[in-house]
Scaffold this active site. Structure first.
Site, PDB file in Angstrom:
ATOM      1  N   ASP A 204       0.861  -1.180   0.000  1.00 26.51           N
ATOM      2  CA  ASP A 204       0.000   0.000   0.000  1.00 26.51           C
ATOM      3  C   ASP A 204       0.901   1.236   0.000  1.00 26.51           C
ATOM      4  O   ASP A 204       2.114   1.130  -0.195  1.00 26.51           O
ATOM      5  CB  ASP A 204      -0.947  -0.007   1.210  1.00 26.51           C
ATOM      6  CG  ASP A 204      -2.311   0.620   0.882  1.00 26.51           C
ATOM      7  OD1 ASP A 204      -2.333   1.823   0.574  1.00 26.51           O
ATOM      8  OD2 ASP A 204      -3.324  -0.093   0.933  1.00 26.51           O
ATOM      9  N   HIS A 278      -2.999   3.277  -4.495  1.00 22.27           N
ATOM     10  CA  HIS A 278      -2.375   2.761  -3.270  1.00 22.27           C
ATOM     11  C   HIS A 278      -0.971   2.216  -3.527  1.00 22.27           C
ATOM     12  O   HIS A 278      -0.570   1.222  -2.923  1.00 22.27           O
ATOM     13  CB  HIS A 278      -3.253   1.672  -2.655  1.00 22.27           C
ATOM     14  CG  HIS A 278      -4.495   2.192  -1.997  1.00 22.27           C
ATOM     15  ND1 HIS A 278      -4.492   2.805  -0.765  1.00 22.27           N
ATOM     16  CD2 HIS A 278      -5.796   2.211  -2.410  1.00 22.27           C
ATOM     17  CE1 HIS A 278      -5.717   3.172  -0.440  1.00 22.27           C
ATOM     18  NE2 HIS A 278      -6.532   2.835  -1.422  1.00 22.27           N
ATOM     19  N   GLU A 345     -10.030   2.912  -4.868  1.00 23.15           N
ATOM     20  CA  GLU A 345      -9.680   4.289  -4.498  1.00 23.15           C
ATOM     21  C   GLU A 345      -8.535   4.840  -5.345  1.00 23.15           C
ATOM     22  O   GLU A 345      -7.607   5.484  -4.845  1.00 23.15           O
ATOM     23  CB  GLU A 345      -9.323   4.357  -3.006  1.00 23.15           C
ATOM     24  CG  GLU A 345     -10.490   3.983  -2.101  1.00 23.15           C
ATOM     25  CD  GLU A 345     -10.138   4.011  -0.630  1.00 23.15           C
ATOM     26  OE1 GLU A 345     -11.036   4.306   0.181  1.00 23.15           O
ATOM     27  OE2 GLU A 345      -8.978   3.723  -0.285  1.00 23.15           O
TER      28      GLU A 345
END
Length: 626
Positions: A204, A278, A345
């Site tokens: 991440d 990410h 995201e």
């Protein structure tokens, strides 16, 4: 210190025995997850020096499981059982039997357990079924010990098999690194409650945790960040010349060891390499991976979204060459069918600002950035398919068009999974409102800091089979522990349990066997099992939660509740601690007069305190109405 902790624990559990809100049916074992069928008889099977373990000869895998079972029996009873190929006249026996003809709809994971006063017979079609049957036997022994019937099992007939094929828990080791030993312990605890998938969030923005030998900077640079303590997203960004000393990673040898450990417990590990968003830790190691090409540090938990470019560049062929190297080594390490590629995201504004990316979109006839992400995901699917792996992604991979063979993990509610199922794709449901284990378990004034709430009751009463879709596309369900606000192993356990007890029953037990009132009676016995395993867990279900609203005159109205039923709540408005002589909450919202500084409330069972004391300043409660 250990003695002090044990004494405190004993006092607490003794108190809980008296406050348990519902009397469980006489002697009914408090097994979690609830079996498909349990018929209890009279009498008990006692393990003693004359008890033997019966295993058919010639099966090495069964012999290993027998050794594992003997270790458990030794810890729980003090008896090391002699292993025999057949029962003899003297003594009683525990028999493990593979029976391919067993008529059990659970197939590979189902089992049948028969306990009489003289014999325990556990049979299953596959090894996994025997393993899960042994977990039930372990619980029966642990529960018996807590009722002063040590070293014995109740006479019982159990037929059992899982509701869902995929019964997962996810551990995020990127935001905070957890040791190899803790990961193994976490897997052990999962296996005890019949979870079978460990989703390992390995990469991440805050850390890259898996050794990739062909790309050494991923761990040399990407596994480390500057140390910070405090509230996530409020941290100071890395300062000039500040050393990145916080982090860690798993070597490939570590990963092989953990995979083998999980396999012995019939748990498949699904690695997640989160792309194209990410990805800041990877970009910090190899700046050419982003569209901006800037040198960024690994993020420590400071605000950076739409400030630093954490997104891989889908227009650069070097990115796909990089991913081919990563997934070549990942696929070689992990024997399971699936690799999780994230897809969630993904900010698009850096793509929008990049002339190179925009020219690429025109050349490819790609109209929107959502379609561009879909292009990227489809390229990644082809890379993994060559390595004989299937992809799973979070529900955002639906945007712009789903990759042909992708499995969708639906976290933003159920709708993404419903849509994927309607398109003929397999789905794992994991909506944040029911399965996110990083959320508050009780009132924020009583719990460690996080950002939203998931009560035990909410987790338990969730149904992973939504109406209106073909249930054959529902692969399973999963609980997720994101670790932004989980800096230690002990706190990871606290956030996982007991909500994962609830989810284990949601995933394993038939819907008709799931009963919230009955599950509550299992909490105290299961807490004792967790204590024996030295697992940290939350008791927030017994604590008071305050919810608020304003009436038409802008007066503050406070409602009080607990997850656990049949508790009395007492409260005060005069800054004194409540007890059973204080005002009892009757279910009607409390009107807080002007000038009152705080409300104090606590749950009781009779005269015994059940939960922690809630001290709620009115100013803090008023914030909840905004």
């Amino acid at each position: 210190m250990k003695k002090s902790f044990a004494v405190k624990t004993s006092i607490y559990l003794l108190a809980l025995v008296f406050i348990c809100p519902i009397i469980r049916a006489q002697d009914k074992p408090a097994i979690v997850p609830e079996p498909v069928s349990l018929v209890q008889g009279k009498g008990r099977f006692v393990i003693n020096d004359q008890t033997s373990l019966i295993l058919p000869s010639g099966n090495a895998e069964l012999a290993r499981l027998g050794n594992q079972a003997n270790e458990w029996f030794g810890v729980l009873t003090g008896h090391n059982l002699p292993v025999k190929s057949k029962a003899t006249g003297a003594g009683n026996s525990i028999r493990l039997l593979l029976n391919p003809e067993l008529n059990n709809p659970g197939n590979d994971e189902g089992y049948e357990l028969s306990v009489t006063e003289h014999e325990v017979k556990l049979q299953a079609r596959k090894m996994a079924g025997l393993f899960y049957g042994l977990q039930t036997i372990r619980q029966l022994l642990q529960l018996s010990a807590e009722t002063n019937q040590q070293h014995s099992l109740p006479v019982v007939e159990i037929v059992d098999y899982p509701r869902l094929k995929w019964r997962g828990l996810m551990l995020d080791v990127s935001r905070h690194f957890f040791s190899k030993d803790f990961v193994k312990k976490y897997i052990d605890d999962m296996a005890h409650y019949k979870f079978n998938v460990f989703h390992w969030h390995l990469t991440d923005d805050q850390g890259w945790r898996i050794e990739i030998k062909s790309l050494p900077r991923l761990t040399e640079v990407g596994a480390w960040r500057v140390p910070r303590t405090g509230q996530w997203w409020s941290y100071t960004p890395p300062q000039k010349d500040e050393k990145a000393s916080y982090g860690g990673y798993y070597t490939q040898q570590d990963i092989k060891e953990i995979i083998a450990y999980a396999a012995e417990r019939h748990i498949t590990i699904v690695p997640e390499i989160d792309v194209p968003g990410h990805s800041l830790a990877a970009i910090a190691a190899y700046p050419y991976l982003s569209a901006t090409g800037y040198n960024y540090p690994v993020n420590p938990g400071s605000k950076f979204y739409n400030i630093d470019d954490n997104t891989l560049n889908p227009a650069d062929e070097r990115v796909y060459a990089f991913l081919d190297k990563v997934f070549t080594e990942v696929a070689a390490l992990f024997p399971g069918d699936y690799v999780h590629i994230g897809g969630d995201e993904c900010t698009k504004n850096f793509w929008q600002q990049s002339a190179v990316v925009q020219d690429f979109m025109k050349q490819q006839g790609i109209k929107t950035e959502h379609e561009l992400q879909s292009y990227f995901i489809k390229r990644v699917e082809k890379i993994l398919k060559k390595k004989k792996k299937k992809i799973i992604g979070w529900n955002e991979i639906l945007e712009g068009g789903l990759a042909p063979e992708a499995t969708v993990m639906s976290w933003q509610g159920m709708q993404g999974g419903i849509e994927a199922a309607k398109q003929g794709h397999q789905v794992i449901f994991t909506p944040s409102s029911n399965t996110y284990l990083d959320l508050y378990q009780g009132d924020p004034l009583l719990e460690p800091d996080t950002y939203d709430m998931l009560r035990l009751k909410t987790a338990y009463q969730w149904n992973p089979f939504p109406a209106g879709i073909d249930s054959t596309y529902v692969l399973g369900g999963q609980g997720n522990l994101w670790s932004e606000s989980v800096p230690t192993a002990r706190h990871a356990e606290y956030m996982t349990w007991p909500r994962s007890l609830a989810l284990s029953e949601v995933f394993w037990s038939p819907r008709g066997k799931q009963n919230w009132a009955d599950f509550q009676t299992k909490l105290i016995p299961q807490f004792k099992i967790l204590d024996a395993a030295q697992i940290n867990y939350s008791r927030a279900a017994f604590d008071v939660l305050a919810t608020v609203k304003l009436d038409q005159e802008k007066q503050l109205l406070v409602s009080l509740s607990t997850d656990v039923d049949s508790l009395d709540i007492y409260y005060t408005l005069d800054n004194t601690n409540p007890d059973p002589s204080s005002v009892r909450y009757n279910g009607t919202p409390i009107v807080i007069p002007k000038g009152i500084y705080q409300i104090r409330a606590q749950s009781f069972k009779g005269n015994t305190a059940a939960g922690k004391l809630l001290i709620a300043p009115c100013g803090e409660l008023e914030k909840r109405t905004r």
